[in-house]
Write a protein that holds these residues in place. Structure first.
Motif, PDB file in Angstrom:
ATOM      1  N   ARG A  12     -17.663  16.901  16.033  1.00 39.38           N
ATOM      2  CA  ARG A  12     -17.549  15.700  15.639  1.00 39.38           C
ATOM      3  C   ARG A  12     -18.589  14.825  15.922  1.00 39.38           C
ATOM      4  N   MET A  13     -18.987  14.864  17.282  1.00 40.49           N
ATOM      5  CA  MET A  13     -20.086  13.939  18.072  1.00 40.49           C
ATOM      6  C   MET A  13     -21.463  14.292  17.245  1.00 40.49           C
ATOM      7  N   LYS A  14     -21.655  15.688  17.445  1.00 39.57           N
ATOM      8  CA  LYS A  14     -22.995  15.997  16.809  1.00 39.57           C
ATOM      9  C   LYS A  14     -23.142  15.742  15.309  1.00 39.57           C
ATOM     10  N   HIS A  16     -21.826  13.265  13.777  1.00 40.35           N
ATOM     11  CA  HIS A  16     -21.821  11.699  13.717  1.00 40.35           C
ATOM     12  C   HIS A  16     -23.349  11.321  14.328  1.00 40.35           C
ATOM     13  N   GLU A  17     -23.824  12.209  15.089  1.00 38.91           N
ATOM     14  CA  GLU A  17     -25.350  11.780  15.560  1.00 38.91           C
ATOM     15  C   GLU A  17     -26.429  12.098  14.476  1.00 38.91           C
ATOM     16  N   ASP A  18     -26.094  13.192  13.905  1.00 34.91           N
ATOM     17  CA  ASP A  18     -27.028  13.806  12.877  1.00 34.91           C
ATOM     18  C   ASP A  18     -27.033  13.617  11.587  1.00 34.91           C
ATOM     19  N   ILE A  19     -25.835  13.184  10.823  1.00 35.99           N
ATOM     20  CA  ILE A  19     -25.829  12.888   9.637  1.00 35.99           C
ATOM     21  C   ILE A  19     -26.404  11.375   9.225  1.00 35.99           C
ATOM     22  N   ASN A  20     -27.085  11.624   8.175  1.00 41.30           N
ATOM     23  CA  ASN A  20     -27.750  10.448   7.781  1.00 41.30           C
ATOM     24  C   ASN A  20     -27.014   9.972   6.392  1.00 41.30           C
ATOM     25  N   LEU A  21     -26.364   8.862   6.300  1.00 41.31           N
ATOM     26  CA  LEU A  21     -25.593   8.425   5.155  1.00 41.31           C
ATOM     27  C   LEU A  21     -26.381   7.465   4.313  1.00 41.31           C
ATOM     28  N   ASN A  22     -27.525   7.220   4.815  1.00 39.73           N
ATOM     29  CA  ASN A  22     -28.296   6.077   4.019  1.00 39.73           C
ATOM     30  C   ASN A  22     -29.468   7.111   3.143  1.00 39.73           C
ATOM     31  N   VAL A  23     -29.057   7.824   2.524  1.00 43.77           N
ATOM     32  CA  VAL A  23     -30.055   8.862   1.537  1.00 43.77           C
ATOM     33  C   VAL A  23     -29.886   8.333  -0.090  1.00 43.77           C
ATOM     34  N   ARG A  24     -30.944   8.314  -0.262  1.00 44.43           N
ATOM     35  CA  ARG A  24     -31.130   7.998  -1.957  1.00 44.43           C
ATOM     36  C   ARG A  24     -30.877   9.201  -2.790  1.00 44.43           C
ATOM     37  N   LEU A  25     -29.749   9.085  -3.721  1.00 49.55           N
ATOM     38  CA  LEU A  25     -29.453  10.215  -4.476  1.00 49.55           C
ATOM     39  C   LEU A  25     -29.703   9.966  -5.892  1.00 49.55           C
ATOM     40  N   LYS A  26     -30.972   9.603  -6.353  1.00 48.78           N
ATOM     41  CA  LYS A  26     -31.309   9.176  -7.837  1.00 48.78           C
ATOM     42  C   LYS A  26     -31.650  10.261  -8.609  1.00 48.78           C
ATOM     43  N   SER A  27     -32.256  11.246  -7.980  1.00 48.08           N
ATOM     44  CA  SER A  27     -32.960  12.500  -8.857  1.00 48.08           C
ATOM     45  C   SER A  27     -32.399  13.737  -8.328  1.00 48.08           C
ATOM     46  N   PRO A  28     -32.188  14.885  -9.036  1.00 52.62           N
ATOM     47  CA  PRO A  28     -31.911  15.912  -8.708  1.00 52.62           C
ATOM     48  C   PRO A  28     -32.558  16.625  -7.477  1.00 52.62           C
ATOM     49  N   MET A  29     -33.863  16.188  -7.221  1.00 51.72           N
ATOM     50  CA  MET A  29     -34.699  16.830  -6.114  1.00 51.72           C
ATOM     51  C   MET A  29     -34.031  16.014  -4.682  1.00 51.72           C
ATOM     52  N   GLU A  30     -33.739  14.781  -4.831  1.00 52.94           N
ATOM     53  CA  GLU A  30     -33.352  13.964  -3.794  1.00 52.94           C
ATOM     54  C   GLU A  30     -31.934  14.776  -3.426  1.00 52.94           C
ATOM     55  N   ILE A  31     -31.104  14.889  -4.469  1.00 50.64           N
ATOM     56  CA  ILE A  31     -29.767  15.305  -4.057  1.00 50.64           C
ATOM     57  C   ILE A  31     -29.990  16.981  -3.486  1.00 50.64           C
ATOM     58  N   ASP A  32     -30.521  17.816  -4.063  1.00 52.88           N
ATOM     59  CA  ASP A  32     -30.910  18.944  -3.397  1.00 52.88           C
ATOM     60  C   ASP A  32     -31.485  18.962  -1.855  1.00 52.88           C
ATOM     61  N   SER A  33     -32.177  18.047  -1.671  1.00 53.13           N
ATOM     62  CA  SER A  33     -32.707  17.881  -0.214  1.00 53.13           C
ATOM     63  C   SER A  33     -31.623  17.218   0.426  1.00 53.13           C
ATOM     64  N   ALA A  34     -30.871  16.424   0.106  1.00 50.71           N
ATOM     65  CA  ALA A  34     -29.759  15.906   0.919  1.00 50.71           C
ATOM     66  C   ALA A  34     -28.686  16.957   1.278  1.00 50.71           C
ATOM     67  N   LEU A  35     -28.545  17.672   0.186  1.00 48.08           N
ATOM     68  CA  LEU A  35     -27.302  18.845   0.413  1.00 48.08           C
ATOM     69  C   LEU A  35     -27.729  19.929   1.404  1.00 48.08           C
ATOM     70  N   THR A  36     -29.098  20.271   1.280  1.00 52.80           N
ATOM     71  CA  THR A  36     -29.744  21.016   2.380  1.00 52.80           C
ATOM     72  C   THR A  36     -29.706  20.552   3.458  1.00 52.80           C
ATOM     73  N   SER A  37     -29.892  19.233   3.703  1.00 51.08           N
ATOM     74  CA  SER A  37     -30.023  18.744   4.911  1.00 51.08           C
ATOM     75  C   SER A  37     -28.384  18.521   5.691  1.00 51.08           C
ATOM     76  N   LEU A  38     -27.659  18.256   4.868  1.00 46.95           N
ATOM     77  CA  LEU A  38     -26.178  18.323   5.229  1.00 46.95           C
ATOM     78  C   LEU A  38     -25.627  19.661   5.544  1.00 46.95           C
ATOM     79  N   ILE A  39     -26.045  20.549   4.780  1.00 46.55           N
ATOM     80  CA  ILE A  39     -25.442  22.131   5.367  1.00 46.55           C
ATOM     81  C   ILE A  39     -26.303  22.573   6.678  1.00 46.55           C
ATOM     82  N   ASN A  40     -27.467  22.439   6.905  1.00 46.48           N
ATOM     83  CA  ASN A  40     -28.118  22.568   7.982  1.00 46.48           C
ATOM     84  C   ASN A  40     -27.755  21.968   9.180  1.00 46.48           C
ATOM     85  N   THR A  41     -27.164  20.503   8.982  1.00 40.56           N
ATOM     86  CA  THR A  41     -26.493  19.532  10.058  1.00 40.56           C
ATOM     87  C   THR A  41     -25.178  20.308  10.520  1.00 40.56           C
ATOM     88  N   THR A  42     -24.386  20.481   9.522  1.00 43.22           N
ATOM     89  CA  THR A  42     -23.148  21.134   9.781  1.00 43.22           C
ATOM     90  C   THR A  42     -23.247  22.681  10.610  1.00 43.22           C
TER      91      THR A  42
END
Length: 141
Positions: A12-14, A16-42
């Motif tokens: 949980r601490m890891k 909490h430290e690494d997830i960025n919740l202030n991500v722009r999700l306007k285009s499909p590319m931004e959604i894909d990059s945010a999803l990839t970042s979330l998967i890598n963080t987990t």
């Protein structure tokens, strides 16, 4: 990787430290990059919080001949389970009995080698005898 020994608080601490919740999700590319970042963080949090599982290899001293017989037995059992044919059952029984005989021979030869290697002058003969005094270890030899 699932494991009973995961340190959930550290996980949980890891996150909490690494997830960025202030991500722009306007285009499909931004959604894909945010999803990839979330998967890598987990994945990273899981690797940090979960210790590695190590398995002991108990097949170190098994002869190659016995390993081959084990694989033959498994194949014969799988064939018999699929077909339920009497000939396949006979093949499975023969390979199983042959494997049992080979394992028995290997154990007997290993035991005889062990017994012949004991020597009273370097006190190796007394170690197995010492365990015979304990009722739990009476039937080792």
């Amino acid at each position: 990787m699932r494991n009973k020994k995961t340190y959930w608080e550290e996980y949980r601490m890891k996150l909490h430290e690494d997830i960025n919740l202030n991500v722009r999700l306007k285009s499909p590319m931004e959604i894909d990059s945010a999803l990839t970042s979330l998967i890598n963080t987990t994945k990273q949090a899981t690797q940090v919080a979960t210790p590695k599982i190590t398995f002991q290899n108990n097949t170190r001293n098994v002869p190659i001949e016995i390993k081959k017989l084990i694989s033959q037995k498994r194949r014969a059992r799988a064939r018999w389970y699929r077909s339920q044919a009497p000939t396949d059952k006979t093949t499975y029984s023969h390979t199983s009995n042959g494997l049992k005989c080979k394992i028995k021979e290997a154990r007997e030869s290993s035991f005889s080698n062990y017994i012949t290697s004991l020597n009273r002058y370097d006190n190796t003969i007394w170690k197995p005898i010492k365990h015979l005094k304990n009722p739990r270890h009476r039937y080792i030899l």
